[in-house]
Design a protein around this motif. Sequence first.
Motif, PDB file in Angstrom:
ATOM      1  N   THR A   2      61.012  38.531  45.972  1.00 30.60           N
ATOM      2  CA  THR A   2      59.885  37.697  46.363  1.00 30.60           C
ATOM      3  C   THR A   2      58.924  38.508  47.210  1.00 30.60           C
ATOM      4  OG1 THR A   2      61.245  35.694  46.364  1.00 30.60           O
ATOM      5  CG2 THR A   2      59.177  35.599  47.550  1.00 30.60           C
ATOM      6  N   ASP A   3      57.768  38.766  46.656  1.00 24.31           N
ATOM      7  CA  ASP A   3      56.700  39.430  47.384  1.00 24.31           C
ATOM      8  C   ASP A   3      55.587  38.411  47.581  1.00 24.31           C
ATOM      9  OD1 ASP A   3      58.140  41.850  47.136  1.00 24.31           O
ATOM     10  OD2 ASP A   3      57.232  42.216  45.173  1.00 24.31           O
ATOM     11  N   LEU A   4      54.904  38.511  48.695  1.00 27.60           N
ATOM     12  CA  LEU A   4      53.875  37.540  49.025  1.00 27.60           C
ATOM     13  C   LEU A   4      52.560  38.218  49.383  1.00 27.60           C
ATOM     14  CD1 LEU A   4      55.940  35.228  51.418  1.00 27.60           C
ATOM     15  CD2 LEU A   4      55.500  34.872  48.978  1.00 27.60           C
ATOM     16  N   ILE A   5      51.490  37.630  48.932  1.00 20.28           N
ATOM     17  CA  ILE A   5      50.153  37.976  49.394  1.00 20.28           C
ATOM     18  C   ILE A   5      49.663  36.751  50.152  1.00 20.28           C
ATOM     19  CG2 ILE A   5      47.756  38.410  48.729  1.00 20.28           C
ATOM     20  CD1 ILE A   5      48.843  39.979  46.354  1.00 20.28           C
ATOM     21  N   LYS A   6      49.244  36.962  51.395  1.00 18.48           N
ATOM     22  CA  LYS A   6      48.762  35.853  52.215  1.00 18.48           C
ATOM     23  C   LYS A   6      47.330  36.116  52.653  1.00 18.48           C
ATOM     24  CE  LYS A   6      53.190  34.557  54.247  1.00 18.48           C
ATOM     25  NZ  LYS A   6      53.870  34.235  55.522  1.00 18.48           N
ATOM     26  N   VAL A   7      46.526  35.078  52.556  1.00 22.43           N
ATOM     27  CA  VAL A   7      45.183  35.071  53.133  1.00 22.43           C
ATOM     28  C   VAL A   7      45.157  33.824  54.006  1.00 22.43           C
ATOM     29  CG1 VAL A   7      42.711  35.065  52.709  1.00 22.43           C
ATOM     30  CG2 VAL A   7      44.233  36.137  51.050  1.00 22.43           C
ATOM     31  N   LEU A  48      45.509  49.140  42.074  1.00 26.28           N
ATOM     32  CA  LEU A  48      45.033  47.764  42.252  1.00 26.28           C
ATOM     33  C   LEU A  48      45.275  46.887  41.024  1.00 26.28           C
ATOM     34  CD1 LEU A  48      43.492  45.781  44.126  1.00 26.28           C
ATOM     35  CD2 LEU A  48      41.373  46.677  43.149  1.00 26.28           C
ATOM     36  N   ASP A  49      45.374  47.492  39.853  1.00 23.01           N
ATOM     37  CA  ASP A  49      45.593  46.723  38.626  1.00 23.01           C
ATOM     38  C   ASP A  49      46.935  45.994  38.614  1.00 23.01           C
ATOM     39  OD1 ASP A  49      43.143  47.533  37.603  1.00 23.01           O
ATOM     40  OD2 ASP A  49      44.010  49.238  36.512  1.00 23.01           O
ATOM     41  N   TYR A  50      47.864  46.376  39.484  1.00 19.68           N
ATOM     42  CA  TYR A  50      49.205  45.796  39.477  1.00 19.68           C
ATOM     43  C   TYR A  50      49.456  44.855  40.654  1.00 19.68           C
ATOM     44  CZ  TYR A  50      49.829  49.366  35.961  1.00 19.68           C
ATOM     45  OH  TYR A  50      49.684  50.157  34.839  1.00 19.68           O
ATOM     46  N   THR A  51      48.377  44.358  41.215  1.00 16.88           N
ATOM     47  CA  THR A  51      48.503  43.401  42.307  1.00 16.88           C
ATOM     48  C   THR A  51      47.459  42.312  42.121  1.00 16.88           C
ATOM     49  OG1 THR A  51      48.715  43.157  44.712  1.00 16.88           O
ATOM     50  CG2 THR A  51      46.960  44.623  43.908  1.00 16.88           C
ATOM     51  N   ILE A  52      47.381  41.415  43.069  1.00 20.22           N
ATOM     52  CA  ILE A  52      46.359  40.382  43.080  1.00 20.22           C
ATOM     53  C   ILE A  52      45.352  40.772  44.157  1.00 20.22           C
ATOM     54  CG2 ILE A  52      45.901  37.950  43.567  1.00 20.22           C
ATOM     55  CD1 ILE A  52      48.780  37.424  42.469  1.00 20.22           C
ATOM     56  N   ASN A  53      44.132  40.969  43.752  1.00 23.11           N
ATOM     57  CA  ASN A  53      43.079  41.390  44.662  1.00 23.11           C
ATOM     58  C   ASN A  53      42.788  40.249  45.630  1.00 23.11           C
ATOM     59  OD1 ASN A  53      40.467  41.819  45.786  1.00 23.11           O
ATOM     60  ND2 ASN A  53      39.996  43.256  44.131  1.00 23.11           N
ATOM     61  N   TYR A  54      43.099  40.434  46.907  1.00 25.37           N
ATOM     62  CA  TYR A  54      42.944  39.329  47.860  1.00 25.37           C
ATOM     63  C   TYR A  54      41.486  39.001  48.134  1.00 25.37           C
ATOM     64  CZ  TYR A  54      43.193  43.305  51.150  1.00 25.37           C
ATOM     65  OH  TYR A  54      43.021  44.494  51.786  1.00 25.37           O
ATOM     66  N   ALA A  55      40.569  39.946  47.892  1.00 20.08           N
ATOM     67  CA  ALA A  55      39.143  39.636  48.029  1.00 20.08           C
ATOM     68  C   ALA A  55      38.720  38.634  46.940  1.00 20.08           C
ATOM     69  CB  ALA A  55      38.308  40.899  47.945  1.00 20.08           C
ATOM     70  N   LEU A  57      40.755  36.604  45.336  1.00 23.11           N
ATOM     71  CA  LEU A  57      41.485  35.377  45.658  1.00 23.11           C
ATOM     72  C   LEU A  57      40.696  34.547  46.681  1.00 23.11           C
ATOM     73  CD1 LEU A  57      44.348  34.076  45.173  1.00 23.11           C
ATOM     74  CD2 LEU A  57      45.100  35.372  47.158  1.00 23.11           C
ATOM     75  N   THR A  58      40.205  35.214  47.697  1.00 33.18           N
ATOM     76  CA  THR A  58      39.414  34.560  48.744  1.00 33.18           C
ATOM     77  C   THR A  58      38.107  34.010  48.176  1.00 33.18           C
ATOM     78  OG1 THR A  58      40.377  36.025  50.398  1.00 33.18           O
ATOM     79  CG2 THR A  58      38.327  34.910  50.995  1.00 33.18           C
ATOM     80  N   GLU A  59      37.425  34.806  47.382  1.00 34.38           N
ATOM     81  CA  GLU A  59      36.165  34.360  46.770  1.00 34.38           C
ATOM     82  C   GLU A  59      36.367  33.101  45.933  1.00 34.38           C
ATOM     83  OE1 GLU A  59      34.631  37.606  44.443  1.00 34.38           O
ATOM     84  OE2 GLU A  59      34.367  38.881  46.209  1.00 34.38           O
ATOM     85  N   LEU A  60      37.450  33.042  45.180  1.00 36.71           N
ATOM     86  CA  LEU A  60      37.732  31.882  44.342  1.00 36.71           C
ATOM     87  C   LEU A  60      37.940  30.637  45.198  1.00 36.71           C
ATOM     88  CD1 LEU A  60      38.243  30.627  41.569  1.00 36.71           C
ATOM     89  CD2 LEU A  60      40.623  31.373  41.764  1.00 36.71           C
ATOM     90  N   ALA A  61      38.718  30.751  46.250  1.00 32.11           N
ATOM     91  CA  ALA A  61      38.975  29.602  47.128  1.00 32.11           C
ATOM     92  C   ALA A  61      37.675  29.117  47.782  1.00 32.11           C
ATOM     93  CB  ALA A  61      40.002  29.968  48.189  1.00 32.11           C
ATOM     94  N   ILE A  62      36.858  30.044  48.248  1.00 35.14           N
ATOM     95  CA  ILE A  62      35.581  29.670  48.871  1.00 35.14           C
ATOM     96  C   ILE A  62      34.674  28.980  47.859  1.00 35.14           C
ATOM     97  CG2 ILE A  62      33.440  30.590  49.862  1.00 35.14           C
ATOM     98  CD1 ILE A  62      35.195  32.749  51.219  1.00 35.14           C
ATOM     99  N   HIS A  63      34.611  29.512  46.664  1.00 36.81           N
ATOM    100  CA  HIS A  63      33.767  28.933  45.624  1.00 36.81           C
ATOM    101  C   HIS A  63      34.183  27.482  45.330  1.00 36.81           C
ATOM    102  CE1 HIS A  63      31.174  28.740  42.120  1.00 36.81           C
ATOM    103  NE2 HIS A  63      32.191  28.202  41.477  1.00 36.81           N
TER     104      HIS A  63
END
Length: 123
Positions: A2-7, A48-55, A57-63
């Motif tokens: 279990t790996d996590l990306i948190k914003v 970067l192609d093998y992760t989720i770009n947190y920038a 991710l953030t842009e999507l949530a803001i939108h």
Amino acid sequence: MTDLIKVQRIAVYAFHGVMEEEAKLGQKFFISLTVEADLSKAGTTDNLDYTINYAKLTELAIHIATQQRFQLVEALAEAIATQVLDAFPLAHSIGVEIEKPSAPIQATFDTVSVTIFRKRTGS
């Protein structure tokens, strides 16, 4: 694994809420995202192609939070969770917390929040 990306605590000014004043005046919300994904390949390749770009991710949530209006923060959280899972195939699951520190409650409090957890179907 279990790996996590948190914003955490993305601040947005939006117009969500049941009350008419909330739709007119708006208020600040905080959005926190926790995405579960296998990040081992990103860690070993430094790519970067093998992760989720947190920038992104953030842009999507803001939108979503600023371009749509919801009466319930539960519906906002659901929309964010659904679109994150659609947009990021690497994501196995997501937790979305929406904080509403200025909720129209006649009490002294720090914040109210809703947290949902969703998993990718079929995995």
